[in-house]
Write a protein that holds these residues in place. Structure first.
Motif, PDB file in Angstrom:
ATOM      1  N   TYR A   7      -4.316  -5.579   6.471  1.00  0.00           N
ATOM      2  CA  TYR A   7      -4.063  -4.770   5.278  1.00  0.00           C
ATOM      3  C   TYR A   7      -4.815  -5.372   4.083  1.00  0.00           C
ATOM      4  O   TYR A   7      -5.853  -6.002   4.251  1.00  0.00           O
ATOM      5  CB  TYR A   7      -2.560  -4.648   5.042  1.00  0.00           C
ATOM      6  N   ASP A  29       5.530   1.835   7.856  1.00  0.00           N
ATOM      7  CA  ASP A  29       4.187   1.576   7.324  1.00  0.00           C
ATOM      8  C   ASP A  29       3.800   2.752   6.430  1.00  0.00           C
ATOM      9  O   ASP A  29       3.215   3.703   6.925  1.00  0.00           O
ATOM     10  CB  ASP A  29       3.209   1.405   8.495  1.00  0.00           C
ATOM     11  N   HIS A  42      -0.058   5.988   2.922  1.00  0.00           N
ATOM     12  CA  HIS A  42       0.229   6.642   4.201  1.00  0.00           C
ATOM     13  C   HIS A  42       1.184   7.812   3.987  1.00  0.00           C
ATOM     14  O   HIS A  42       2.118   7.703   3.205  1.00  0.00           O
ATOM     15  CB  HIS A  42       0.875   5.660   5.176  1.00  0.00           C
ATOM     16  N   TYR A  82       3.628   2.442  15.917  1.00  0.00           N
ATOM     17  CA  TYR A  82       2.619   2.232  14.867  1.00  0.00           C
ATOM     18  C   TYR A  82       1.675   3.442  14.720  1.00  0.00           C
ATOM     19  O   TYR A  82       1.103   3.918  15.688  1.00  0.00           O
ATOM     20  CB  TYR A  82       1.809   0.976  15.199  1.00  0.00           C
ATOM     21  N   HIS A  83       1.537   3.899  13.490  1.00  0.00           N
ATOM     22  CA  HIS A  83       0.638   5.013  13.156  1.00  0.00           C
ATOM     23  C   HIS A  83       0.868   6.247  14.020  1.00  0.00           C
ATOM     24  O   HIS A  83      -0.089   6.914  14.442  1.00  0.00           O
ATOM     25  CB  HIS A  83      -0.835   4.572  13.206  1.00  0.00           C
ATOM     26  N   HIS A 139       0.834  -1.211   0.000  1.00  0.00           N
ATOM     27  CA  HIS A 139       0.000   0.000   0.000  1.00  0.00           C
ATOM     28  C   HIS A 139       0.866   1.258   0.000  1.00  0.00           C
ATOM     29  O   HIS A 139       1.977   1.264   0.501  1.00  0.00           O
ATOM     30  CB  HIS A 139      -1.022  -0.004   1.142  1.00  0.00           C
TER      31      HIS A 139
HETATM   32 ZN    ZN Z   1      -1.114   1.614   8.375  1.00  0.00          ZN
END
Ligand code: ZN
Length: 418
Positions: free
Chosen positions: A278, A177, A171, A306-307, A168
């Motif tokens: 995902y 990520d 982001h 994360y994030h 992906h």
């Molecule tokens: Zn993510």
């Protein structure tokens, strides 16, 4: 690492220029075939959203000081926010602010893709220092009819069998990520393109969820040859490798990953399929039911960076990327070498000495092991058992078996049957 640094400041979203600019960077590594799906297009049960055009976002306090500014981090604006320019009391601003009390220095990453809302993300420390207001909140952004962008890169092999590699690309400034997945997928494609792979490799670079759904909608009649698939994300940190199994849990790629983890002896784990995660969710929906699992290191939601803004250029390391790249290359080589062979002298053991096979194995690093590999291959190659199955049974590393199989093929003792 340089490409990750180049991609890091770009303001990606599910649509819009950030994705196109990022793909243009990856296009310097491999030639990408870009698709644009117009806003409003029906894709499976979804509709392609409008493009998000974002220019800037900030909050000013009473004195005109910018207390939050997207110029410092594009995580400060809730991704896909609608435009706003309002004077607000602190109480009215509060519902639009997002911070992490447990991680007071980190800016969270939030999105508002499928509702018309707006907001700012900030660290808990920044939130405590905002003052009493009133505040001017301005987000200079609009949603326009445009298109959703995704990219593909296909390497045609001699076999019809296809491997899907999906990553992906939506982001914004988050490094692991998923800049790690984007760059590693491109690097793997470049490496495979320089060889002449037996399998066909389809690399797909898509915005999360809606991009995978759009790709599936556009390619739904061209999926029947996919034999194995991997979603790549979060591979540049130093957490143990994690394989999330395919929906069936016993596809070839599941067995291959288990074999690789066993052979490599690295700290790793296998987790069962689940419907959250995902884009494996889309590929594994029951109508498609593709044999696609997911390779990550730290699993989403389980590592503290994360994030958040802590998933940055120091969280992803050259060491982590190099390990992951080596691992991916090994997965590719294992998939490429997983064939079925037929023993052409199946009645009794063939006389190896007469064929000079002991000497021809003498150049290999470990002739004793190579000889065992030869015996295993000759015994098990009945046209039914694959190299992966023989590796699992013999406890001989698969790529060592592949090397010896090559020698036996050259001596007309084995023939690949596919
Ligand atoms: Zn993510």
């Amino acid at each position: 690492m340089n490409i990750i640094a180049e991609l890091y400041p770009m303001n990606r979203s599910i649509t819009g220029p950030g994705v196109r600019d990022s793909l243009a960077v990856l296009d310097q590594i491999i030639d990408l075939e870009i698709s644009e799906v117009p806003s409003g297009s029906a894709v499976l049960d979804w509709s392609v959203p409008q493009e998000w055009i974002f220019r800037e976002a900030w909050i000013e306090d009473e004195s005109g000081r910018r207390v939050i500014d997207s110029a410092n981090s594009n995580l400060h604006v809730v991704n896909y926010s609608i435009g706003v320019d309002q004077i607000l009391s602190k109480a009215d601003l509060e519902p639009h602010l997002f911070s992490l009390p447990d991680r007071p220095q980190a800016i969270p990453y939030r999105t508002a893709y499928y509702d018309r809302s707006w907001g700012f993300c900030l660290s808990e420390e920044q939130r405590q220092q905002l003052g009493d207001g009133p505040f001017r909140a301005r987000i200079d952004a609009e949603h326009i009819d445009g298109s959703l962008t995704y990219a593909e890169h296909t390497i045609r092999g001699t076999s019809r069998d296809e491997v899907l590699v999906s990553t992906h690309i939506c982001h914004p400034s988050l490094a692991n990520d998923n800049l790690s997945g984007m760059v590693l997928a491109a690097a793997l494609a470049k490496e495979l393109g320089a060889s002449q792979p037996r399998l066909t490799w389809r690399f797909v670079f898509v915005p999360g969820t809606i991009g995978a759904i759009s790709w599936l909608a556009e390619n739904r009649d061209d999926l029947q040859d996919i034999t194995d698939g991997l979603v790549l994300t979060g591979l540049g940190d130093l957490n143990p490798f994690t394989w999330k199994q395919t929906r069936q849990g016993n596809n070839r790629i599941d067995k291959l990953m288990a074999q690789l983890f066993l052979e490599s002896g690295v700290d790793s784990s296998v987790i069962p399929f689940g419907p959250y995660g995902y884009d494996e969710r889309q590929y594994s929906s029951p109508g498609f039911d593709l044999p696609v699992g997911r390779l990550t290191r730290g699993v989403h939601g389980t590592f503290p960076q994360y994030h958040t803004s802590d998933d940055n250029l120091s969280f992803v390391t050259a060491q982590g990327m190099e390990q992951a790249a080596g691992f991916l290359l090994q997965i590719a080589q294992m998939l490429e070498s997983d064939r079925r062979y037929m023993n052409l002298q199946p009645y009794g053991e063939p006389m190896l000495g007469r064929r000079g096979l002991y000497s021809s194995l003498g150049g290999l690093p470990n002739p004793g092991a190579a000889q065992m590999a030869m015996l295993w291959l000759l015994n098990q190659s009945d046209g039914e058992r694959s190299l992966l199955e023989i590796a699992s049974k013999s406890e001989i590393p698969m790529l060592e078996l592949a090397e010896v199989a090559e020698v036996l093929v050259n001596h007309d003792l084995l023939a690949p049957i596919d």
